[in-house]
Scaffold this active site. Sequence first.
Site, mmCIF file in Angstrom:
data_model
loop_
_atom_site.group_PDB
_atom_site.id
_atom_site.type_symbol
_atom_site.label_atom_id
_atom_site.label_comp_id
_atom_site.label_asym_id
_atom_site.label_seq_id
_atom_site.Cartn_x
_atom_site.Cartn_y
_atom_site.Cartn_z
ATOM 1 N N CYS A 112 14.437 2.587 8.393
ATOM 2 C CA CYS A 112 14.256 2.109 7.007
ATOM 3 C C CYS A 112 15.418 2.497 6.092
ATOM 4 O O CYS A 112 15.562 1.948 5.004
ATOM 5 C CB CYS A 112 12.948 2.622 6.432
ATOM 6 N N HIS A 249 12.993 2.777 -1.558
ATOM 7 C CA HIS A 249 12.378 2.151 -0.376
ATOM 8 C C HIS A 249 10.878 2.035 -0.611
ATOM 9 O O HIS A 249 10.222 2.991 -1.014
ATOM 10 C CB HIS A 249 12.674 3.039 0.841
ATOM 11 N N ASN A 279 5.843 -2.467 3.640
ATOM 12 C CA ASN A 279 7.078 -1.791 4.039
ATOM 13 C C ASN A 279 7.881 -2.728 4.949
ATOM 14 O O ASN A 279 7.450 -3.032 6.054
ATOM 15 C CB ASN A 279 6.712 -0.490 4.767
HETATM 16 O O1 UT7 Z 1 9.374 3.815 6.250
HETATM 17 C C1 UT7 Z 1 8.665 4.933 6.687
HETATM 18 C C2 UT7 Z 1 7.369 4.461 7.294
HETATM 19 N N1 UT7 Z 1 6.206 5.251 7.130
HETATM 20 C C3 UT7 Z 1 5.715 5.797 5.992
HETATM 21 O O2 UT7 Z 1 6.301 5.814 4.948
HETATM 22 C C4 UT7 Z 1 4.349 6.415 6.095
HETATM 23 C C5 UT7 Z 1 4.140 7.639 5.234
HETATM 24 N N2 UT7 Z 1 2.742 8.020 5.273
HETATM 25 C C6 UT7 Z 1 1.819 7.353 4.560
HETATM 26 O O3 UT7 Z 1 2.152 6.442 3.823
HETATM 27 C C7 UT7 Z 1 0.388 7.804 4.648
HETATM 28 O O4 UT7 Z 1 0.321 8.976 5.432
HETATM 29 C C8 UT7 Z 1 -0.555 6.707 5.268
HETATM 30 C C9 UT7 Z 1 -0.722 5.560 4.286
HETATM 31 C C10 UT7 Z 1 0.009 6.193 6.571
HETATM 32 C C11 UT7 Z 1 -1.925 7.293 5.542
HETATM 33 O O5 UT7 Z 1 -2.465 7.819 4.331
HETATM 34 P P1 UT7 Z 1 -3.131 9.260 4.325
HETATM 35 O O6 UT7 Z 1 -3.683 9.473 2.990
HETATM 36 O O7 UT7 Z 1 -2.082 10.225 4.820
HETATM 37 O O8 UT7 Z 1 -4.305 9.090 5.368
HETATM 38 P P2 UT7 Z 1 -4.576 9.913 6.709
HETATM 39 O O9 UT7 Z 1 -3.624 9.529 7.785
HETATM 40 O O10 UT7 Z 1 -4.694 11.362 6.353
HETATM 41 O O11 UT7 Z 1 -6.006 9.370 7.093
HETATM 42 C C12 UT7 Z 1 -7.137 9.603 6.259
HETATM 43 C C13 UT7 Z 1 -8.318 8.834 6.854
HETATM 44 C C14 UT7 Z 1 -8.490 9.044 8.334
HETATM 45 O O12 UT7 Z 1 -9.889 9.048 8.626
HETATM 46 P P3 UT7 Z 1 -10.674 10.447 8.825
HETATM 47 O O13 UT7 Z 1 -9.975 11.088 9.980
HETATM 48 O O14 UT7 Z 1 -10.487 11.201 7.557
HETATM 49 O O15 UT7 Z 1 -12.059 9.990 9.089
HETATM 50 C C15 UT7 Z 1 -7.864 7.815 8.945
HETATM 51 O O16 UT7 Z 1 -8.432 7.494 10.215
HETATM 52 O O17 UT7 Z 1 -8.107 7.432 6.677
HETATM 53 C C16 UT7 Z 1 -8.263 6.774 7.932
HETATM 54 N N3 UT7 Z 1 -7.388 5.601 7.939
HETATM 55 C C17 UT7 Z 1 -7.785 4.393 7.517
HETATM 56 N N4 UT7 Z 1 -8.956 3.956 7.002
HETATM 57 C C18 UT7 Z 1 -9.035 2.669 6.652
HETATM 58 C C19 UT7 Z 1 -6.097 5.523 8.357
HETATM 59 N N5 UT7 Z 1 -5.651 4.262 8.197
HETATM 60 C C20 UT7 Z 1 -6.675 3.544 7.681
HETATM 61 C C21 UT7 Z 1 -6.826 2.202 7.292
HETATM 62 N N6 UT7 Z 1 -8.034 1.811 6.776
HETATM 63 N N7 UT7 Z 1 -5.829 1.322 7.417
#
Ligand code: UT7
Length: 322
Positions: A112, A249, A279
């Site tokens: 990215c 970004h 993204n």
């Molecule tokens: O260019 C670089 C590319 N990547 C990035 O920039 C990613 C950077 N990271 C992020 O943007 C965030 O970490 C995410 C958006 C990917 C995830 O957000 P988060 O607040 O860190 O969520 P998490 O991974 O801690 O997950 C929280 C909960 C989990 O469920 P449990 O374990 O608490 O029951 C996940 O399974 O949210 C769940 N979850 C979802 N639920 C509904 C993860 N993805 C989804 C989804 N829909 N799409």
Amino acid sequence: MIYTKIKGTGSYVPEKVMTNDDLAKFVDTSDEWIASRTGIRERHISVDELTVDLAEKAAKKAIEDANVSPDDIDLVIVATVTPDYAFPGVAQLLQKRLGLNEIMAFDINAACSGFLYALNIADKMIKSGAFKNALIIGAETLTRLTDWSDRNTCVLFGDAAGAVVLSVSDTNNIKDIICGSISDDQGYLICKNGDLKVPEINAISEQDHIHMNGREVFKFATRIMPKMINDLLDRNDYNKEDINYVVAHQANQRIIDKASRDVGIGMEKMFLNIHKYGNTSAASVPLALDEAIKEGKLKPGDLFITVAFGGGFSYGGALIEL
Ligand code: UT7
């Protein structure tokens, strides 16, 4: 002294739009979750266009905007992690389509952050005196690498291309560029090569998909974005009040919110289009830059900072007067 400036910009997104509600029909997610955790509402998906097709359309607009002849372009750099082939590169495929001469043209991969890396390379190549007009493109069809059953990643990405013509100048417009990387040897953000033989068994491997530890990427992003902005200001003796705009970004609106709070630059100065595109990896910054200019949010003479981070873990930032 040879300087550089942005002479023109262009961008292109494929026509098909996939909303969060569309995604929720085949993966366990919701518009509420995606919008509140990322800011994304919809993304554009390439159905029958390849990375080179998106790149071509963005590049043509940038060349027209810059009011240069294709004959004047003497360098092409395409930043992409989704080249259509291992070789020839997207940059070389573009040469014929754009009617360019037999010039230096190559692809780079810094995920990215790729566009910032390409900008840095082109800036230095022009400042060496050897080149005059570089076409720099960030183009991705990242949705070809997403696993549509993995809600942790498939909701985040979209396809797009953005392009810039960077030209020699007698005024110092590209003031500073920082690029770096820390080795992501844990594979927090990884997609293995497809179609390469597995050495142990000498067999063709299957195409891998994107794997991501979102929390680790989030931690890296929220540390490095404010650091880059502050470093660019400090290194060049500017204050945050001098900055008209920040074009970051577009990976997650929460990352941009946090950078805004940490550096003390209000959200009204942080460009956002993540709600429309998600993204788009290396295309994210040039797409955002083109929109910010075309919407009149960035005007000639404005001082802005652009920052990106991504797989690698790579990062890049630039301080630019438009
Ligand atoms: O260019 C670089 C590319 N990547 C990035 O920039 C990613 C950077 N990271 C992020 O943007 C965030 O970490 C995410 C958006 C990917 C995830 O957000 P988060 O607040 O860190 O969520 P998490 O991974 O801690 O997950 C929280 C909960 C989990 O469920 P449990 O374990 O608490 O029951 C996940 O399974 O949210 C769940 N979850 C979802 N639920 C509904 C993860 N993805 C989804 C989804 N829909 N799409």
